[in-house]
Each structure stands twice: as C-alpha cells, then as structure tokens.
Design a protein around this motif. Sequence first.
Motif, PDB file in Angstrom:
ATOM      1  N   VAL A 150       4.809  11.796   3.915  1.00  0.00           N
ATOM      2  CA  VAL A 150       5.164  11.004   2.747  1.00  0.00           C
ATOM      3  C   VAL A 150       4.201  11.277   1.591  1.00  0.00           C
ATOM      4  O   VAL A 150       2.981  11.262   1.753  1.00  0.00           O
ATOM      5  CB  VAL A 150       5.167   9.506   3.102  1.00  0.00           C
ATOM      6  N   GLY A 151       4.770  11.556   0.404  1.00  0.00           N
ATOM      7  CA  GLY A 151       3.993  11.646  -0.826  1.00  0.00           C
ATOM      8  C   GLY A 151       3.129  12.880  -0.957  1.00  0.00           C
ATOM      9  O   GLY A 151       2.187  12.879  -1.762  1.00  0.00           O
ATOM     10  N   ASP A 152       3.415  13.950  -0.225  1.00  0.00           N
ATOM     11  CA  ASP A 152       2.580  15.141  -0.304  1.00  0.00           C
ATOM     12  C   ASP A 152       2.601  15.712  -1.724  1.00  0.00           C
ATOM     13  O   ASP A 152       3.669  16.022  -2.280  1.00  0.00           O
ATOM     14  CB  ASP A 152       3.062  16.201   0.684  1.00  0.00           C
ATOM     15  N   THR A 153       1.421  15.853  -2.332  1.00  0.00           N
ATOM     16  CA  THR A 153       1.323  16.304  -3.714  1.00  0.00           C
ATOM     17  C   THR A 153       1.891  17.702  -3.900  1.00  0.00           C
ATOM     18  O   THR A 153       2.474  18.018  -4.947  1.00  0.00           O
ATOM     19  CB  THR A 153      -0.145  16.265  -4.175  1.00  0.00           C
ATOM     20  N   ASN A 154       1.757  18.551  -2.898  1.00  0.00           N
ATOM     21  CA  ASN A 154       2.261  19.915  -2.975  1.00  0.00           C
ATOM     22  C   ASN A 154       3.732  20.029  -2.598  1.00  0.00           C
ATOM     23  O   ASN A 154       4.257  21.143  -2.499  1.00  0.00           O
ATOM     24  CB  ASN A 154       1.422  20.833  -2.075  1.00  0.00           C
TER      25      ASN A 154
ATOM     26  N   LEU B  90       0.848  -1.187   0.000  1.00  0.00           N
ATOM     27  CA  LEU B  90       0.000   0.000   0.000  1.00  0.00           C
ATOM     28  C   LEU B  90       0.883   1.237   0.000  1.00  0.00           C
ATOM     29  O   LEU B  90       1.726   1.404   0.884  1.00  0.00           O
ATOM     30  CB  LEU B  90      -0.911  -0.004   1.228  1.00  0.00           C
ATOM     31  N   VAL B  91       0.696   2.114  -0.990  1.00  0.00           N
ATOM     32  CA  VAL B  91       1.526   3.307  -1.118  1.00  0.00           C
ATOM     33  C   VAL B  91       0.635   4.521  -1.336  1.00  0.00           C
ATOM     34  O   VAL B  91      -0.539   4.408  -1.716  1.00  0.00           O
ATOM     35  CB  VAL B  91       2.538   3.180  -2.280  1.00  0.00           C
ATOM     36  N   VAL B  92       1.206   5.693  -1.112  1.00  0.00           N
ATOM     37  CA  VAL B  92       0.477   6.938  -1.309  1.00  0.00           C
ATOM     38  C   VAL B  92       0.261   7.179  -2.796  1.00  0.00           C
ATOM     39  O   VAL B  92       1.203   7.137  -3.595  1.00  0.00           O
ATOM     40  CB  VAL B  92       1.246   8.119  -0.682  1.00  0.00           C
ATOM     41  N   ASP B  93      -0.996   7.425  -3.177  1.00  0.00           N
ATOM     42  CA  ASP B  93      -1.325   7.797  -4.551  1.00  0.00           C
ATOM     43  C   ASP B  93      -1.227   9.311  -4.712  1.00  0.00           C
ATOM     44  O   ASP B  93      -0.553   9.824  -5.596  1.00  0.00           O
ATOM     45  CB  ASP B  93      -2.728   7.301  -4.887  1.00  0.00           C
TER      46      ASP B  93
ATOM     47  N   VAL C  69      21.359  10.017  19.341  1.00  0.00           N
ATOM     48  CA  VAL C  69      20.360   9.478  18.425  1.00  0.00           C
ATOM     49  C   VAL C  69      20.766   9.892  17.018  1.00  0.00           C
ATOM     50  O   VAL C  69      21.027  11.075  16.765  1.00  0.00           O
ATOM     51  CB  VAL C  69      18.949  10.001  18.741  1.00  0.00           C
ATOM     52  N   ALA C  70      20.831   8.941  16.098  1.00  0.00           N
ATOM     53  CA  ALA C  70      21.262   9.242  14.729  1.00  0.00           C
ATOM     54  C   ALA C  70      20.399   8.492  13.733  1.00  0.00           C
ATOM     55  O   ALA C  70      20.000   7.353  13.963  1.00  0.00           O
ATOM     56  CB  ALA C  70      22.734   8.853  14.539  1.00  0.00           C
ATOM     57  N   ASN C  71      20.102   9.157  12.621  1.00  0.00           N
ATOM     58  CA  ASN C  71      19.362   8.562  11.509  1.00  0.00           C
ATOM     59  C   ASN C  71      20.058   8.898  10.204  1.00  0.00           C
ATOM     60  O   ASN C  71      20.614   9.999  10.053  1.00  0.00           O
ATOM     61  CB  ASN C  71      17.926   9.105  11.439  1.00  0.00           C
ATOM     62  N   SER C  72      20.026   7.980   9.244  1.00  0.00           N
ATOM     63  CA  SER C  72      20.504   8.298   7.902  1.00  0.00           C
ATOM     64  C   SER C  72      19.410   9.058   7.158  1.00  0.00           C
ATOM     65  O   SER C  72      18.313   9.266   7.660  1.00  0.00           O
ATOM     66  CB  SER C  72      20.870   7.013   7.159  1.00  0.00           C
ATOM     67  N   ARG C  73      19.700   9.479   5.937  1.00  0.00           N
ATOM     68  CA  ARG C  73      18.739  10.277   5.179  1.00  0.00           C
ATOM     69  C   ARG C  73      17.488   9.460   4.863  1.00  0.00           C
ATOM     70  O   ARG C  73      17.525   8.226   4.802  1.00  0.00           O
ATOM     71  CB  ARG C  73      19.374  10.792   3.898  1.00  0.00           C
ATOM     72  N   ILE C  74      16.378  10.186   4.627  1.00  0.00           N
ATOM     73  CA  ILE C  74      15.085   9.552   4.401  1.00  0.00           C
ATOM     74  C   ILE C  74      14.434  10.208   3.191  1.00  0.00           C
ATOM     75  O   ILE C  74      14.329  11.445   3.126  1.00  0.00           O
ATOM     76  CB  ILE C  74      14.162   9.680   5.627  1.00  0.00           C
ATOM     77  N   TYR C  75      13.955   9.397   2.250  1.00  0.00           N
ATOM     78  CA  TYR C  75      13.262   9.924   1.077  1.00  0.00           C
ATOM     79  C   TYR C  75      11.798  10.215   1.416  1.00  0.00           C
ATOM     80  O   TYR C  75      11.187   9.558   2.265  1.00  0.00           O
ATOM     81  CB  TYR C  75      13.352   8.950  -0.087  1.00  0.00           C
ATOM     82  N   ALA C  76      11.249  11.205   0.696  1.00  0.00           N
ATOM     83  CA  ALA C  76       9.895  11.675   0.999  1.00  0.00           C
ATOM     84  C   ALA C  76       8.845  11.107   0.058  1.00  0.00           C
ATOM     85  O   ALA C  76       7.654  11.199   0.357  1.00  0.00           O
ATOM     86  CB  ALA C  76       9.858  13.206   0.941  1.00  0.00           C
ATOM     87  N   GLU C  77       9.258  10.527  -1.055  1.00  0.00           N
ATOM     88  CA  GLU C  77       8.283   9.998  -2.016  1.00  0.00           C
ATOM     89  C   GLU C  77       8.889   8.794  -2.737  1.00  0.00           C
ATOM     90  O   GLU C  77      10.088   8.535  -2.662  1.00  0.00           O
ATOM     91  CB  GLU C  77       7.815  11.079  -3.003  1.00  0.00           C
ATOM     92  N   ASP C  78       8.028   8.063  -3.443  1.00  0.00           N
ATOM     93  CA  ASP C  78       8.397   6.752  -3.970  1.00  0.00           C
ATOM     94  C   ASP C  78       9.512   6.799  -5.000  1.00  0.00           C
ATOM     95  O   ASP C  78      10.370   5.910  -5.041  1.00  0.00           O
ATOM     96  CB  ASP C  78       7.164   6.071  -4.587  1.00  0.00           C
ATOM     97  N   ALA C  79       9.521   7.825  -5.869  1.00  0.00           N
ATOM     98  CA  ALA C  79      10.492   7.861  -6.954  1.00  0.00           C
ATOM     99  C   ALA C  79      11.878   8.302  -6.494  1.00  0.00           C
ATOM    100  O   ALA C  79      12.842   8.227  -7.265  1.00  0.00           O
ATOM    101  CB  ALA C  79      10.001   8.790  -8.066  1.00  0.00           C
TER     102      ALA C  79
END
Length: 705
Positions: free
Chosen positions: A679-683, A533-536, A622-632
């Motif tokens: 995640v996947g915000d159209t704007n 299930l992914v954001v449309d 506390v450490a995190n690597s980079r995170i993508y915001a959308e599927d592509a």
Amino acid sequence: MPHPFRLKAIASLFAASALAASARAADTQPLVDVVVISASRVEHTSFDLPAAIDVVGAARIRDGQMRVNASEALAAVPGLVAQNRGNYAQDLQISSRGFGARSAFGVRGVRLVSDGVPASMPDGQGQPSAFNLDMAERIEVLRGPFSAIYGNHSGGVIQLFTRDGQGRPTLDLSLSAGSDSARKADISAQGASGAIGYVIDASRFETDGFRTHSAATRDQGFAKLTMRPADGGKLTLVANSLRQFGTQDPLGVSWATYQRDSRAGEIDATDTATPQRTFAERYDTRKNIEHQQIGMAYDQHFGDDRLHVMIYGGNRRVTQYQPFSKGFQAPATHSGGVVDFDRDFYGADVNWVAVRRLGGGKLTATAGIDYGHSNDDRKGYENFIGNQFGVQGALRRDEQDLLSSLDPYLQAEWQAGPWVLTAGARHTRMTVSVGDRFLVNGNDSGGVEYRHTTPVIGALYKIGTTLNVYASAARGFETPTLNELFYSGVGGGFNFGLRAAESTHVEAGVKASIGDHTRVNTALFQVRTTDELVVDSSSGGRTSYKNAGKTLRQGAELSLDTTLAGGFTGRLALTALRAVYDQGFGNVQAGSRLPGVPNANLFAELAWKDPAGRLGAAVESVANSRIYAEDANSEIPAPGYAIINARLTANEQMGAWRFKQFVRVNNLADRKYVGSLIVGDTNKRYYEAAPGRNWMLGASVAHVF
C-alpha cells in the motif's frame, strides 16, 4: 471477477441449496456448538456470545495443507482477509474489517495470541509466522467491538490454541512437497505420563518461491508441557522458536511488469553495469530472522472462581537488506539500507474470575492487569561497500528503542433467563522511548505516551433455543507501531507527533440453528475512525505514516455451516464491506476507498467424507473484489478474482500405525491475479503476484507406543 452483487447471488444459491439439503439430512451427524474463550476470557459457547467469533478447527488447519501459512485456514472466516504475499521475508498480510490492510510487513491492527501468550508486541505489531500450525487444535477469530477488551488494536483478535499431550506416547513423521520446489519435513511426539502431558515438534520448510528472488528456508521448533500440581490447578509451559536465514525478498513490481510476467521482479534501469538485473537482485534484498519465546500459565480454580497468571519472555533478532543505499532527498537523516535489531521482550497477564448469583441470574466478573515490554538494540548500515551492493557497509543508525504498556481491565457478564448482558473496560497506557546514539546527523532521542480507555458493552437475547439476536458497541484505540514512528516524510527522523487513531464500533447480529444440521451467523457493523493512520510515503522498504481525517467502515458478514446427506458438508463465508475516507485530505477526496481493502470477499466449500472416514474430498472457491493500492484511488487497482481449489485426503490404521495422505491443487483454472498489495508505495511498485495453478502432496505415518 464477479461483481460484488454476483458474489452475493452465488452465496445465496449456495445457502439455499444447503438449507434445502439439510432438511432432508436426517441421517447426518448434528453440528455441535463450539466453546470459545476469546470474547469473555472464560469458556463460553460461541452461540450465546454477543460477538462475531468464528472457530477454525484442527481438520481445516492440518488436513490437506502443508501447514506453513495460516492464511489457507483463515480464508474460511468472514470479515477477515488473509493474503499470502508469496514473500516469506514480509510474512502474511491480514486485515479484519479493513483494519491492518496498510501494514507493509507482518500484522498490525489485529491482535495475535498463541496459547494465551501474545504474539504481538505492545505497539500492536505481530508476526503470524511464529504460529505453530503443526500442533494447532483450533484458531479463534474475534471481530468487532469485543476486540477492544484486548487493548491496543482495532480490528480483531486471532488466537491459536495447540493440543495438549494426552494418552499413550505417539511419534509422528510427515513429509510434503509442492510446486516451486516447496518441501517440508515435520516430526513430532506427544503423550502423557500420569498428570504430565507433553508435545514436541520440529519442522523444516524450503521453497524456491513462485516469484524471482523469493526462496526461503524456515526452521521451527515447539514444546509444550501441561501439569496439574494441585487439585483444580493446571500449569502450562510453552516454548517455540523460528529461524529463517537468507529469506529472499522479491519486492513489489509495477503494473507493466506484472502484466508482462507475473513471476518477474522489477528491472533496475539505473543499473547500467548489469542490464536487466532487478532491484531485488542488485541489492540482494533478504532477511534473517531468529525468534525464541517461552511462556508459562497457571490456572487455579476455587470452586467456580479462578486465578489466572501468565508470564512470557523472548528474543527476536532481525537483519534485513533493503533495496536502497543513499538515494533519499535528505541523506543526512538516511539510516542506511540494512536494518539490524536485537529485541528482548517480556510481559505478564494476571486476572481473577469470580462467579456469583445475582438478581436471579449468574454474574461472571473478571478483573486483571496486562503488562508488556520490549527493548530494541537497533542499528542501521549502508547497503554497499564501494561498488558492491547487498553487503553491510558503514554505520548510519545506532539507538535503543523501548516500548512498554500497562493495561488494567474489567469485564462482567450477567445471564438470566433469555438475556446475556456484558460490559467491560480497559485502560491502555503505552510509552515509547528512543535513545539516539548516532549523533552525526543530529539527536533523534525523545519519547511519546499514549493513553486511552476502551469501553465495550453488549446484549444478547435468546428468542428460542435455536435463535439468538445481539447488539454490541465499543470505543477502539490504535497507537502507531514503533515502525510507523521511525520516519516522518521522505528521509525524516522519528515522528513523535503521530497521533493514535480512535474508533467507535457498533454491531448487530443474528445466530440461528436450522434443525440439527445447519448453523447461520450474520452480523451488520459500522466503524467510525478519527485520526486514521495512513501511508505518507513508502519506498525501498522504508514507509512513513501520517494522520488523515475520518474514515467509515460499514459492512455485513455471513457464515454458514451445514451437514448434508451422503457424507457431504458445506461452509460459506461472505463479507461485504464499504471502507471509505469520510473526510478528504490532500488529493484524497471524501468517498475514496481505503487501500488494501476489498469491498467483497467470499469463501465457499463443499466437502465429502466416506462413512468410515477413510477418504475425503473437497472443492473450495475463494473470491475477492478489486483492491486499490493507494489513498486517492488513482492508480490501477488489483483486479478482482475468483479461484477454485481442490483436495483429496486419505487415512488408514493398521494396529498401532496410522497413515495419512493428501493431494491438493490450488487455482485449478490457472488464473493470473494479484495476491497482495504494498500500500502507498512511492515508486508505484504495488503489486505482488499470486501463483498460478500449483500443487502439493503429503504423507504422514504415526506410531502409538
């Protein structure tokens, strides 16, 4: 942010120093194996379970914290990413092994349970704000295949257990304050009279918020009664309430706005009447929440056998003002910018545990049935009247939404010699029914049913008293939530064609004790999912979903606890995760990373207490690597970061009086970073900034009568 391999190097150095020091720690207190119930539904030492499970104790939850957000305590758990959005209108963002990262609000894909009572609805959507952290005794976090025995979710189970009332009556008052005008007052009472124990707690939390338009006020109440009406029996009654009125929603911002000012909101360029006003300010985006819940559990032991009966019910009312009015491509199906629903929910769980001798070993079998139901009276309104936005306007939606699930389950464990063998299965049948009463834009009435059986199997072998190895596997099942079914595409109606995601989980791990003072748990896992299930599309608070192709999650987890000489202790939690689309779809290529999921995260802590236990101090990272915001993966990802926090604690006792104090400073280096993503915000307003350097302090006084 350090490269993931540098994170592993940091972790290795920490572990090596801890192990070396523990070898010299003859004068320290030994670690005690914890007892858990999440994986097997009966009391069991976590060391002897073929599952990845961690326990967050009361000290980590309550000491040195304001006890508002569970994310602070959950940061110490590997495999789990718990992000504080800095947005109390949308709650925390929690994912387990990558499941749940796409949630636009609240938690999905991870089952939430409080004192045995579900804090997730039958569709898997849950609200961690309902957890009462002030009275928490421990939190159990289960990841991987054994989560399947809890049904409709995929990533894991988070169970909170509160304390039982015991001993002489005690009255406790605590006050705390911090950056951005944060303040909290909490008063509680506990004790026992004969066979009846009681706990009562009430608190108020207020903040102006770090970001523009993010103020919140939260009132919580909690009560718990424990009774023993019969020999071998225990009755527990639990009630909790949550009230948040006028909780402001700062919304996400574009990368350019985040770079300019991490506190700022996104400017609404179409607002010519009031230039420089943000979307959040123009539409006065906010949420009102009222939540009440009560549960009753009765356990009766018949020798080694046990009957467990749990029933619960509650009501949740939400009114949310979103940042849009009519601006959709299909205004005929537009349901308005104001969400208003009144939800009644209830359910029950009944199971029988039987213990028998079999084949030279002990067989523990559990058979049960779990039922859940929710009924939403849901309306939608325009978010304007005339030229004024942020007010309830004309009715645009009126419907009744019904959810129900009926899940029988079986689980068995056989222990003999060095072997612990476990198997189980659960059959989920969830139905969704929609009755549309607003027919001006057509009739969206309809329904859908999801069915699936989730088997799980595991084996643990005890190589010695200090070394266990295990392996487990399961089939997972994740239905769309009601909110994920609401829209199809931009402006479309209910998406009854949305399919459930199915996954196959495998895990192998090692659990080791090094001397009496160091415990190490490691796990390797892989999850293959179909119909992910992914954001449309996601815009203005409205998100629609679709089924994508296949995904692959492969990762490793490491947790280490050690006690060192001189009153020092150490904790390390490290996760490496490769979560990708194994099959491309649309403009998303195979190999693209799942949005919202870091490929590495780290928690490390060095703490100290004086021999008398009166003073304490700790430094944590506390450490995190980079995170993508959308599927592509084509937009700018949230950069990786590493922050350092520090705390000091003190406590004193004078006769019947107990005093506690703490001071905490987070993000000591004042690092600017993105705390969470939409995640996947159209704007393309994906980014939610985390606070820079911030502080909090608190004090409490308790009197034992």
